[in-house]
Write a protein that holds these residues in place. Structure first.
Motif, PDB file in Angstrom:
ATOM      1  N   GLU A   1     -46.527  34.806 -84.306  1.00 37.08           N
ATOM      2  CA  GLU A   1     -45.902  34.136 -83.168  1.00 37.08           C
ATOM      3  C   GLU A   1     -46.937  33.791 -82.096  1.00 37.08           C
ATOM      4  O   GLU A   1     -46.834  32.758 -81.432  1.00 37.08           O
ATOM      5  N   ALA A   2     -47.947  34.645 -81.945  1.00 34.97           N
ATOM      6  CA  ALA A   2     -48.981  34.392 -80.943  1.00 34.97           C
ATOM      7  C   ALA A   2     -49.961  33.310 -81.398  1.00 34.97           C
ATOM      8  O   ALA A   2     -50.647  32.707 -80.575  1.00 34.97           O
ATOM      9  N   SER A   3     -50.018  33.076 -82.718  1.00 37.11           N
ATOM     10  CA  SER A   3     -51.018  32.150 -83.262  1.00 37.11           C
ATOM     11  C   SER A   3     -50.471  30.764 -83.596  1.00 37.11           C
ATOM     12  O   SER A   3     -51.248  29.834 -83.797  1.00 37.11           O
ATOM     13  N   GLU A   4     -49.149  30.617 -83.666  1.00 37.79           N
ATOM     14  CA  GLU A   4     -48.602  29.325 -84.085  1.00 37.79           C
ATOM     15  C   GLU A   4     -48.776  28.265 -83.000  1.00 37.79           C
ATOM     16  O   GLU A   4     -48.818  28.559 -81.805  1.00 37.79           O
ATOM     17  N   GLY A   5     -48.901  27.024 -83.441  1.00 40.27           N
ATOM     18  CA  GLY A   5     -49.036  25.909 -82.503  1.00 40.27           C
ATOM     19  C   GLY A   5     -50.411  25.828 -81.863  1.00 40.27           C
ATOM     20  O   GLY A   5     -51.399  26.352 -82.387  1.00 40.27           O
ATOM     21  N   GLU A   6     -50.461  25.180 -80.720  1.00 43.93           N
ATOM     22  CA  GLU A   6     -51.731  24.976 -80.031  1.00 43.93           C
ATOM     23  C   GLU A   6     -52.137  26.207 -79.215  1.00 43.93           C
ATOM     24  O   GLU A   6     -51.326  27.068 -78.924  1.00 43.93           O
ATOM     25  N   HIS A   7     -53.402  26.229 -78.856  1.00 41.82           N
ATOM     26  CA  HIS A   7     -53.955  27.277 -77.977  1.00 41.82           C
ATOM     27  C   HIS A   7     -53.762  28.683 -78.537  1.00 41.82           C
ATOM     28  O   HIS A   7     -53.447  29.611 -77.801  1.00 41.82           O
TER      29      HIS A   7
ATOM     30  N   THR B   1     -55.444  35.449 -79.084  1.00 44.53           N
ATOM     31  CA  THR B   1     -56.594  36.265 -79.487  1.00 44.53           C
ATOM     32  C   THR B   1     -57.190  36.998 -78.281  1.00 44.53           C
ATOM     33  O   THR B   1     -57.545  38.180 -78.362  1.00 44.53           O
ATOM     34  N   ILE B   2     -57.283  36.285 -77.156  1.00 44.09           N
ATOM     35  CA  ILE B   2     -57.794  36.899 -75.927  1.00 44.09           C
ATOM     36  C   ILE B   2     -56.862  38.032 -75.483  1.00 44.09           C
ATOM     37  O   ILE B   2     -57.298  39.114 -75.092  1.00 44.09           O
ATOM     38  N   GLY B   3     -55.542  37.769 -75.556  1.00 43.98           N
ATOM     39  CA  GLY B   3     -54.564  38.797 -75.205  1.00 43.98           C
ATOM     40  C   GLY B   3     -54.703  40.022 -76.095  1.00 43.98           C
ATOM     41  O   GLY B   3     -54.627  41.165 -75.627  1.00 43.98           O
ATOM     42  N   PHE B   4     -54.936  39.783 -77.399  1.00 45.33           N
ATOM     43  CA  PHE B   4     -55.112  40.888 -78.347  1.00 45.33           C
ATOM     44  C   PHE B   4     -56.303  41.750 -77.935  1.00 45.33           C
ATOM     45  O   PHE B   4     -56.215  42.983 -77.909  1.00 45.33           O
ATOM     46  N   ALA B   5     -57.417  41.087 -77.619  1.00 51.01           N
ATOM     47  CA  ALA B   5     -58.631  41.818 -77.237  1.00 51.01           C
ATOM     48  C   ALA B   5     -58.400  42.669 -75.991  1.00 51.01           C
ATOM     49  O   ALA B   5     -58.811  43.837 -75.932  1.00 51.01           O
ATOM     50  N   LEU B   6     -57.713  42.099 -75.011  1.00 52.67           N
ATOM     51  CA  LEU B   6     -57.449  42.832 -73.769  1.00 52.67           C
ATOM     52  C   LEU B   6     -56.538  44.032 -74.023  1.00 52.67           C
ATOM     53  O   LEU B   6     -56.770  45.127 -73.501  1.00 52.67           O
ATOM     54  N   GLY B   7     -55.503  43.818 -74.816  1.00 52.24           N
ATOM     55  CA  GLY B   7     -54.576  44.911 -75.128  1.00 52.24           C
ATOM     56  C   GLY B   7     -55.253  46.015 -75.919  1.00 52.24           C
ATOM     57  O   GLY B   7     -55.045  47.207 -75.654  1.00 52.24           O
ATOM     58  N   PHE B   8     -56.077  45.621 -76.875  1.00 53.46           N
ATOM     59  CA  PHE B   8     -56.781  46.604 -77.711  1.00 53.46           C
ATOM     60  C   PHE B   8     -57.717  47.461 -76.865  1.00 53.46           C
ATOM     61  O   PHE B   8     -57.725  48.693 -76.958  1.00 53.46           O
TER      62      PHE B   8
END
Length: 259
Positions: free
Chosen positions: A230-236, A241-248
């Motif tokens: 859901e975070a990867s579909e469509g544009e941008h 990915t940036i959100g994933f890095a921050l959360g991790f």
């Protein structure tokens, strides 16, 4: 008292997120939603590794070279459990028109809430298992470590509560009160699952490493099957990915600093 608070923290996160319906007029913008989904994914992956899988292997250190067995077996069982639940429980994911699971005549809003509720089960189990480990005086699970996991899940529950309640208000035409109620109810399963796990702690203590890994597998299933796509579909998609890095990184810091 501290255990009661620890079990409630994730639910408070969901409730606070659902309360966004009272002061936000519109849905979250797609970019913001992608960022939050990525962030939630990062928190869950880091929690699975540092708070669940690593302690599971440390608890099994007496097995020496085979200390990975409980973690590996529990992890795969957790994946299988969520896969089974996806097949058995009717639910509808946000932004989809076709429901999953058995065909039924449930309302769209009910199935949306069921989807989130289903994926909240492993989070509640994870918190319950960690606090059960703490109660068993296991040296690998500290009070601070248990609270780190609880706080991390609460942080990722905040956007989850908003993502479920806001569309219910704007797209499904529910009033603010009902949208908030549905969003909040989706998180009730977390403290319930945690309490059940703790009540069974005496029976479950011998297999605690398996249970920690089981919760990790179930959480990773949610991340890979739902949140990341859901975070990867469509544009941008790079926003996710940036959100994933921050959360991790945030969850890693919480676990190491508080653990």
């Amino acid at each position: 008292m501290e255990i009661f608070l620890g079990l409630l923290i994730p639910f408070i996160g969901t409730t606070a997120g659902a309360a966004c319906v009272f002061f936000m007029k519109n849905d979250l913008k797609p970019l913001v939603q992608k960022m939050l989904l990525g962030f939630a994914s990062g928190v869950m992956v880091a929690a699975s590794v540092w708070s669940l899988l690593m302690p599971a292997m440390e608890m099994s250190s007496d097995m020496e070279k085979f200390s990975f067995v409980p973690a590996a077996v529990g992890f795969l069982l957790g994946i299988g459990f969520l896969l089974l639940m996806d097949k058995l429980i009717p639910h509808l994911h946000m932004g989809c028109e076709q429901s999953e699971g058995p065909k039924c005549k449930l309302k769209k809003t009910t199935m949306l809430v069921l989807a989130v509720t289903l994926h909240n089960i492993p989070e509640g189990m994870a918190v319950g298992v960690v606090f059960a480990g703490m109660l068993s005086s296991n040296v690998e699970v500290t009070v601070a470590g248990a609270f780190a996991l609880s706080i991390g899940i609460a942080i990722q529950n905040f956007p989850e509560g908003a993502i479920i309640s806001l569309p219910l208000k704007s797209q499904d035409g529910l009033g603010k009160g009902k949208a908030f109620l549905y969003g909040t109810l989706s998180g009730v399963v977390e403290p319930v699952a945690a309490v059940v796990t703790i009540l069974l702690s005496e029976v479950l203590t011998p297999i605690l490493p398996y249970l920690l890994a089981f919760a990790a597998g179930a959480m990773i299933y949610v991340v890979v099957e739902e949140l990341i796509p859901e975070a990867s579909e469509g544009e941008h998609s790079n926003i996710g990915t940036i959100g994933f890095a921050l959360g991790f990184v945030l969850m890693m810091i919480l676990d190491v600093a508080l653990g």
